[in-house]
Design a protein around this motif. Structure first.
Motif, short mmCIF file in Angstrom:
data_model
loop_
_atom_site.label_atom_id
_atom_site.label_comp_id
_atom_site.label_asym_id
_atom_site.label_seq_id
_atom_site.Cartn_x
_atom_site.Cartn_y
_atom_site.Cartn_z
N ASP A 72 0.89 -0.95 0.03
CA ASP A 72 -0.04 0.00 0.07
C ASP A 72 0.90 1.13 0.14
O ASP A 72 0.41 2.42 -0.64
CB ASP A 72 -1.03 -0.24 1.17
N GLU A 73 2.03 1.10 0.84
CA GLU A 73 2.91 2.43 0.88
C GLU A 73 3.32 2.58 -0.63
O GLU A 73 3.72 3.61 -1.16
CB GLU A 73 3.75 2.07 1.79
N VAL A 74 3.92 1.55 -1.43
CA VAL A 74 4.37 1.69 -2.63
C VAL A 74 3.38 2.34 -3.73
O VAL A 74 3.67 3.30 -4.28
CB VAL A 74 4.79 0.21 -3.11
N ARG A 75 2.43 1.72 -3.63
CA ARG A 75 0.96 2.34 -4.35
C ARG A 75 0.88 3.62 -4.12
O ARG A 75 0.69 4.61 -5.06
CB ARG A 75 -0.12 1.41 -4.10
N SER A 76 0.68 4.05 -3.01
CA SER A 76 0.60 5.41 -2.47
C SER A 76 1.56 6.56 -3.26
O SER A 76 1.40 7.46 -3.70
CB SER A 76 0.25 5.89 -1.39
N SER A 77 3.04 5.86 -2.98
CA SER A 77 4.04 6.54 -3.45
C SER A 77 3.95 6.59 -4.94
O SER A 77 4.26 7.87 -5.49
CB SER A 77 5.30 6.03 -3.09
N VAL A 78 3.51 5.77 -5.94
CA VAL A 78 3.39 5.66 -7.20
C VAL A 78 2.29 6.78 -7.53
O VAL A 78 2.42 7.59 -8.45
CB VAL A 78 3.28 4.26 -7.80
N LYS A 79 1.16 6.67 -7.02
CA LYS A 79 0.32 7.43 -7.21
C LYS A 79 0.59 8.97 -7.06
O LYS A 79 0.56 9.76 -7.99
CB LYS A 79 -0.99 7.35 -6.04
N ARG A 80 1.24 9.29 -5.89
CA ARG A 80 1.81 10.96 -5.91
C ARG A 80 2.71 11.02 -6.83
O ARG A 80 2.71 12.38 -7.24
CB ARG A 80 2.45 10.95 -4.23
N CYS A 81 3.78 10.16 -7.11
CA CYS A 81 4.76 10.53 -8.15
C CYS A 81 3.98 10.76 -9.70
O CYS A 81 4.39 11.76 -10.32
CB CYS A 81 5.66 9.38 -8.44
N ARG A 82 2.96 10.01 -9.87
CA ARG A 82 2.27 10.08 -11.01
C ARG A 82 1.72 11.44 -11.03
O ARG A 82 1.52 12.15 -12.19
CB ARG A 82 1.40 9.12 -11.34
N SER A 83 1.14 11.87 -9.98
CA SER A 83 0.60 13.03 -9.94
C SER A 83 1.36 14.31 -9.93
O SER A 83 1.17 15.36 -10.98
CB SER A 83 -0.22 13.27 -8.70
N SER A 84 2.70 14.12 -9.64
CA SER A 84 3.59 15.34 -9.92
C SER A 84 4.22 15.46 -11.02
O SER A 84 4.27 16.18 -11.59
CB SER A 84 4.72 15.06 -8.75
N LEU A 85 4.14 14.07 -11.76
CA LEU A 85 4.68 14.01 -13.12
C LEU A 85 3.81 14.64 -14.10
O LEU A 85 4.20 15.35 -15.02
CB LEU A 85 4.82 12.57 -13.58
N ARG A 86 2.60 14.58 -13.93
CA ARG A 86 1.71 15.06 -14.65
C ARG A 86 1.42 16.64 -14.39
O ARG A 86 1.35 17.42 -15.49
CB ARG A 86 0.15 14.39 -14.13
N ILE A 87 1.78 17.07 -13.29
CA ILE A 87 1.85 18.38 -12.96
C ILE A 87 2.93 19.01 -13.87
O ILE A 87 2.81 20.09 -14.58
CB ILE A 87 1.94 19.00 -11.69
N VAL A 88 4.22 18.48 -13.55
CA VAL A 88 5.40 18.96 -14.75
C VAL A 88 5.12 18.80 -16.00
O VAL A 88 5.38 19.86 -16.73
CB VAL A 88 6.41 18.20 -14.09
#
Length: 106
Positions: A72-88
């Motif tokens: 679950d921690e890995v999934r939430s980290s990937v989700k946050r990274c994907r959100s940041s990448l979308r913004i960038v």
């Protein structure tokens, strides 16, 4: 003997050549940046795919110096990274002309 007009034309031609060269270089650098963003997105997609198939039945979660993240921690980290990448990515596309002209033309 060169006239003032031919010297001026030569200088303008030289400056135009430098400007075209700078534009090509800036476009190439932005292209490399955009390609790198795409590669990061591909890696995040792979991490997301692997985290979906991960289970939390690992023994010995706490090692001597570090702990293993839960699925679950890995999934939430990937989700946050994907959100940041979308913004960038969206900001890079939005400011593409300014990035090319101002930042990467140097």
């Amino acid at each position: 003997m060169a006239t003032m007009t031919s010297v001026g034309n030569g200088v303008r031609a030289g400056r135009a050549w430098q400007k075209r060269r700078a534009n090509r270089r800036a476009l190439a650098r932005f292209g490399e940046f955009w390609t790198a963003l795409q590669h990061v997105g591909d890696v995040l997609a792979e991490a997301e795919r692997l985290s979906k198939s991960a289970d939390d039945n690992w023994r010995g979660r706490e090692s001597r110096h570090w702990t293993i993240a839960t699925a679950d921690e890995v999934r939430s980290s990937v989700k946050r990274c994907r959100s940041s990448l979308r913004i960038v990515s969206s900001q890079a596309k939005r400011f593409e002309p300014e990035l090319i002209v101002k930042d990467w033309r140097r």
